[in-house]
Design an enzyme around this catalytic site. Sequence first.
Site, mmCIF file in Angstrom:
data_model
loop_
_atom_site.group_PDB
_atom_site.id
_atom_site.type_symbol
_atom_site.label_atom_id
_atom_site.label_comp_id
_atom_site.label_asym_id
_atom_site.label_seq_id
_atom_site.Cartn_x
_atom_site.Cartn_y
_atom_site.Cartn_z
ATOM 1 N N THR A 102 -19.836 42.197 -6.575
ATOM 2 C CA THR A 102 -19.040 41.089 -6.399
ATOM 3 C C THR A 102 -20.160 40.045 -6.709
ATOM 4 O O THR A 102 -20.001 39.177 -7.550
ATOM 5 C CB THR A 102 -19.469 40.848 -4.415
ATOM 6 O OG1 THR A 102 -20.735 42.256 -4.299
ATOM 7 C CG2 THR A 102 -18.609 42.348 -4.498
ATOM 8 N N ASN A 160 -24.834 31.822 -1.053
ATOM 9 C CA ASN A 160 -24.752 32.385 0.741
ATOM 10 C C ASN A 160 -23.757 31.583 1.988
ATOM 11 O O ASN A 160 -22.902 31.307 1.867
ATOM 12 C CB ASN A 160 -25.730 32.801 1.409
ATOM 13 C CG ASN A 160 -26.061 34.342 0.209
ATOM 14 O OD1 ASN A 160 -25.348 35.271 0.725
ATOM 15 N ND2 ASN A 160 -27.230 34.687 0.250
ATOM 16 N N THR A 205 -26.380 45.263 1.195
ATOM 17 C CA THR A 205 -24.548 45.349 0.344
ATOM 18 C C THR A 205 -24.545 45.894 -0.598
ATOM 19 O O THR A 205 -24.606 45.639 -1.550
ATOM 20 C CB THR A 205 -23.928 44.120 0.392
ATOM 21 O OG1 THR A 205 -24.094 43.871 2.054
ATOM 22 C CG2 THR A 205 -22.466 43.869 -0.053
ATOM 23 N N LYS A 257 -23.887 48.508 -7.184
ATOM 24 C CA LYS A 257 -23.958 46.958 -7.396
ATOM 25 C C LYS A 257 -24.959 46.561 -5.930
ATOM 26 O O LYS A 257 -25.031 47.297 -4.320
ATOM 27 C CB LYS A 257 -22.236 46.955 -7.162
ATOM 28 C CG LYS A 257 -21.445 46.707 -5.784
ATOM 29 C CD LYS A 257 -21.936 46.531 -4.717
ATOM 30 C CE LYS A 257 -21.255 45.022 -4.008
ATOM 31 N NZ LYS A 257 -21.650 44.883 -3.317
ATOM 32 N N SER A 268 -15.651 29.493 -0.263
ATOM 33 C CA SER A 268 -15.191 28.887 -0.618
ATOM 34 C C SER A 268 -14.103 29.248 -1.373
ATOM 35 O O SER A 268 -14.909 29.965 -2.555
ATOM 36 C CB SER A 268 -15.965 27.891 -1.214
ATOM 37 O OG SER A 268 -17.039 27.703 -0.232
ATOM 38 N N GLU A 270 -29.970 37.723 -4.843
ATOM 39 C CA GLU A 270 -28.856 36.702 -4.921
ATOM 40 C C GLU A 270 -30.446 34.987 -4.990
ATOM 41 O O GLU A 270 -30.692 35.040 -3.649
ATOM 42 C CB GLU A 270 -28.034 35.764 -3.911
ATOM 43 C CG GLU A 270 -27.334 37.085 -3.686
ATOM 44 C CD GLU A 270 -26.431 37.842 -2.680
ATOM 45 O OE1 GLU A 270 -24.768 38.472 -2.284
ATOM 46 O OE2 GLU A 270 -26.657 37.304 -1.868
#
Length: 405
Positions: free
Chosen positions: A154, A400, A192, A181, A405, A276
């Site tokens: 993702t 995030n 996640t 992942k 979007s 991230e």
Amino acid sequence: MAVGLSAPQTLLPVPGVRLAAVEAGIRYRDRDDLALIELAPGARAAVALTNNVFAAAPVRLCREHRGRTGRARAWLINSGNANAGTGEAGVRAARDSCQAVASALGCTVEDIWPFSTGVIGELLPGDRITAAIPAAVQQLQADAWLPTARAIMTTDSLPKGLSRTVSLPDGRHFTVTGIGKGAGMIRPDMATMLAFVATDAPLSQAAVEQILSRAVDASFHCITVDGDTSTNDACALAATGPGAQIEIGSAAYRLCRDAIIEVCQHLAQSMVRDGEGASKFVTVRVEGGRSVDEARKVAMTVAHSPLVKTAWFASDPNWGRVLAAVGRSGLEGLRIDQIGLWIDEERVLEGGEPAAGYAESRASEAMQRDAFTVRIDLGRGSAQAVIWTCDLGHEYVRINAEYRS
């Protein structure tokens, strides 16, 4: 860019496992987003699932299928849509997807374990998945681990995977390959994240279940990026080898267990390194605890602190933030005059006070590396725990904020 991490160049096939990655158009355009992992009949499998009480539809269905048969013929994974918070319609979509795979493989629907990852609260487009199943089944092949690792991504910046070979004293050789992942919404219970590991070692069902439990506890339960636990987290392990089974406690069991733990730890650390917006990989090591649980509790409190993590991002050895996090970790009888703190080899605190000879410039220099260790001594026992985490910077907010979007 992932911290000190690159995509695997090759991943070894595991006899008894075939994989496929196809484009189903679930959320992403012009990329594979649906993966199918087929296991040989008779494979022993186990799965660890999220402790989030609002578990997604595929997690609920996976629990149901595992409970009914205790076996798996295939794992079906989609990215881009978590199928969480979608009510009974989400369960039906997941069940229909499993039925499509079962019909194509000639097995029962309970033999299919579903997994999803992506945006929460949007109904899974089951019709797109079922339409893509025939292509996935047709494309199944033994050497598709790397395309499968890409398909389940993702916000990951690169695919994650590792292979290891187990050599037994009797001359037998087995392969362990795993993919995963995860880059955000990462913390234990499970993190996640999704991870899928397989071996052709003929491990018994009891051995598979025990190894998975120990591997998860030594890997995915030791990482955090931002302190959030997803509705979809899962780690599955399968052993496909036929013949006399390897039982718990044997030398062969220990060799297989160690290889599987190594693969899971690599995947777990890869998720943190690909956190991230992460620019630093940080090991938080807590020593001197009365129990492993309390050492881990302190490590997690430090690793979850936004103030600590933003200081790491700035290479600022603001030890007061670390000390404050230790102090609010909830341990009874914790004494500040017993606390020691190091940043790599630089001793920062001794007895809860700045150590003699401490130089902030050296601590800052250590924190400018892309990987460093924060070591904390509680001074009240011999237990210890390690948590792997990362810093927190501007890019995490951007990723995030723009996720949907």
